[in-house]
Motif scaffolding. Sequence first.
Motif, PDB file in Angstrom:
ATOM      1  N   LEU A   1       0.933  -1.163  -0.020  1.00  0.00           N
ATOM      2  CA  LEU A   1      -0.127  -0.124  -0.102  1.00  0.00           C
ATOM      3  C   LEU A   1       0.841   1.250   0.023  1.00  0.00           C
ATOM      4  CD1 LEU A   1      -2.933  -1.078   2.633  1.00  0.00           C
ATOM      5  CD2 LEU A   1      -2.974  -1.066  -0.002  1.00  0.00           C
TER       6      LEU A   1
ATOM      7  N   ARG B   1       2.061   1.946  -3.485  1.00  0.00           N
ATOM      8  CA  ARG B   1       0.993   2.105  -4.109  1.00  0.00           C
ATOM      9  C   ARG B   1       0.612   3.682  -3.992  1.00  0.00           C
ATOM     10  NH1 ARG B   1      -0.836   2.832  -8.300  1.00  0.00           N
ATOM     11  NH2 ARG B   1      -3.142   2.661  -8.787  1.00  0.00           N
TER      12      ARG B   1
ATOM     13  N   ILE C   1      -2.344   7.483  -9.150  1.00  0.00           N
ATOM     14  CA  ILE C   1      -3.372   6.963  -8.474  1.00  0.00           C
ATOM     15  C   ILE C   1      -4.647   7.980  -8.333  1.00  0.00           C
ATOM     16  CG2 ILE C   1      -2.391   7.876  -6.354  1.00  0.00           C
ATOM     17  CD1 ILE C   1      -3.152   5.287  -4.817  1.00  0.00           C
TER      18      ILE C   1
ATOM     19  N   ARG D   1      -9.883   8.471  -5.405  1.00  0.00           N
ATOM     20  CA  ARG D   1     -10.828   7.120  -4.591  1.00  0.00           C
ATOM     21  C   ARG D   1     -10.027   6.054  -4.475  1.00  0.00           C
ATOM     22  NH1 ARG D   1     -15.571   3.346  -6.756  1.00  0.00           N
ATOM     23  NH2 ARG D   1     -15.832   2.288  -5.149  1.00  0.00           N
ATOM     24  N   GLU D   2      -9.029   5.712  -5.050  1.00  0.00           N
ATOM     25  CA  GLU D   2      -7.926   4.692  -4.777  1.00  0.00           C
ATOM     26  C   GLU D   2      -7.020   5.109  -3.592  1.00  0.00           C
ATOM     27  OE1 GLU D   2      -4.813   1.336  -6.601  1.00  0.00           O
ATOM     28  OE2 GLU D   2      -5.734   2.891  -7.897  1.00  0.00           O
ATOM     29  N   ARG D   3      -6.469   6.516  -3.947  1.00  0.00           N
ATOM     30  CA  ARG D   3      -5.767   6.978  -2.833  1.00  0.00           C
ATOM     31  C   ARG D   3      -6.518   6.748  -1.406  1.00  0.00           C
ATOM     32  NH1 ARG D   3      -1.300   9.671  -2.094  1.00  0.00           N
ATOM     33  NH2 ARG D   3      -0.977  10.128  -4.323  1.00  0.00           N
TER      34      ARG D   3
ATOM     35  N   ASP E   1      -9.140   5.121  -0.668  1.00  0.00           N
ATOM     36  CA  ASP E   1      -9.094   3.458  -0.029  1.00  0.00           C
ATOM     37  C   ASP E   1      -7.715   2.948   0.532  1.00  0.00           C
ATOM     38  OD1 ASP E   1     -11.698   3.367  -1.020  1.00  0.00           O
ATOM     39  OD2 ASP E   1     -11.222   2.444  -2.794  1.00  0.00           O
ATOM     40  N   VAL E   2      -6.436   3.424  -0.254  1.00  0.00           N
ATOM     41  CA  VAL E   2      -5.293   2.776   0.488  1.00  0.00           C
ATOM     42  C   VAL E   2      -5.013   3.547   1.800  1.00  0.00           C
ATOM     43  CG1 VAL E   2      -2.852   3.344   0.098  1.00  0.00           C
ATOM     44  CG2 VAL E   2      -4.472   2.499  -1.938  1.00  0.00           C
TER      45      VAL E   2
ATOM     46  N   ASP F   1       3.016  -6.317  -5.835  1.00  0.00           N
ATOM     47  CA  ASP F   1       2.392  -6.170  -7.171  1.00  0.00           C
ATOM     48  C   ASP F   1       3.535  -6.360  -8.539  1.00  0.00           C
ATOM     49  OD1 ASP F   1      -0.121  -5.537  -6.078  1.00  0.00           O
ATOM     50  OD2 ASP F   1       0.374  -3.277  -5.658  1.00  0.00           O
TER      51      ASP F   1
ATOM     52  N   ARG G   1      -8.119  -9.282  -3.640  1.00  0.00           N
ATOM     53  CA  ARG G   1      -7.033  -9.263  -2.395  1.00  0.00           C
ATOM     54  C   ARG G   1      -6.419 -10.563  -2.474  1.00  0.00           C
ATOM     55  NH1 ARG G   1      -9.066  -7.094   3.621  1.00  0.00           N
ATOM     56  NH2 ARG G   1      -7.827  -8.674   4.489  1.00  0.00           N
TER      57      ARG G   1
END
Length: 191
Positions: free
Chosen positions: A28, A31, A37, A40-42, A44-45, A62, A154
């Motif tokens: 993470l 990421r 990025i 939204r993904e930021r 979530d992370v 990854d 996941r």
Amino acid sequence: MSLEEQVNAFSAHLYLDGLPVVLNYQRLTRRLSDPRIARRERLDVEVALASDEGAGFLTLADHEDDTPLLLRFFPKDRTYEVTAILEGVYRGKFVTSNRYKRHLHVSSGSDGFVFSVSKYGVDKATFNDLANGPVYINLAVNNKLVYLARENDRLYFLDSDPNVSKHDAYNSVPASFVMKVVSGPGQLPDD
């Protein structure tokens, strides 16, 4: 942990299908450093990093060139207590199995979880069985083999077969790791 166990400990990296085994925290964090990025993904992370459940479990990186998690194996008879060697909040935490979800994660105590390492022809391998270069191994937690599982994209490791149907046709195969020993007994690992 006794002095003898500390002196006889060794450090190693694990790989599966060419990818390093890491803490989700490491994955993470990497990421977040990606400039592409999405917001939204930021978010979530960031939420996952703020919780032990989202950051403290073992998974696959990854990318092949990501830095693997350094693990320290402390011998107890023919089994091992395993700790993570990672700067920051997870330094020295024990690798254990979540009693309810069955996935491997890091915890402040070993909680009685011990790992056994087996390789072709050796059920409970010692350092001498593993020291001659990279070797394929299977891990078991309290005599239960470790499997790779996927849920909602996941990846994580379980100490039980992820086949929820219980039908033999869908049984999974235990994870076959490559173990690369980094430092042997009496040597301190590099962080």
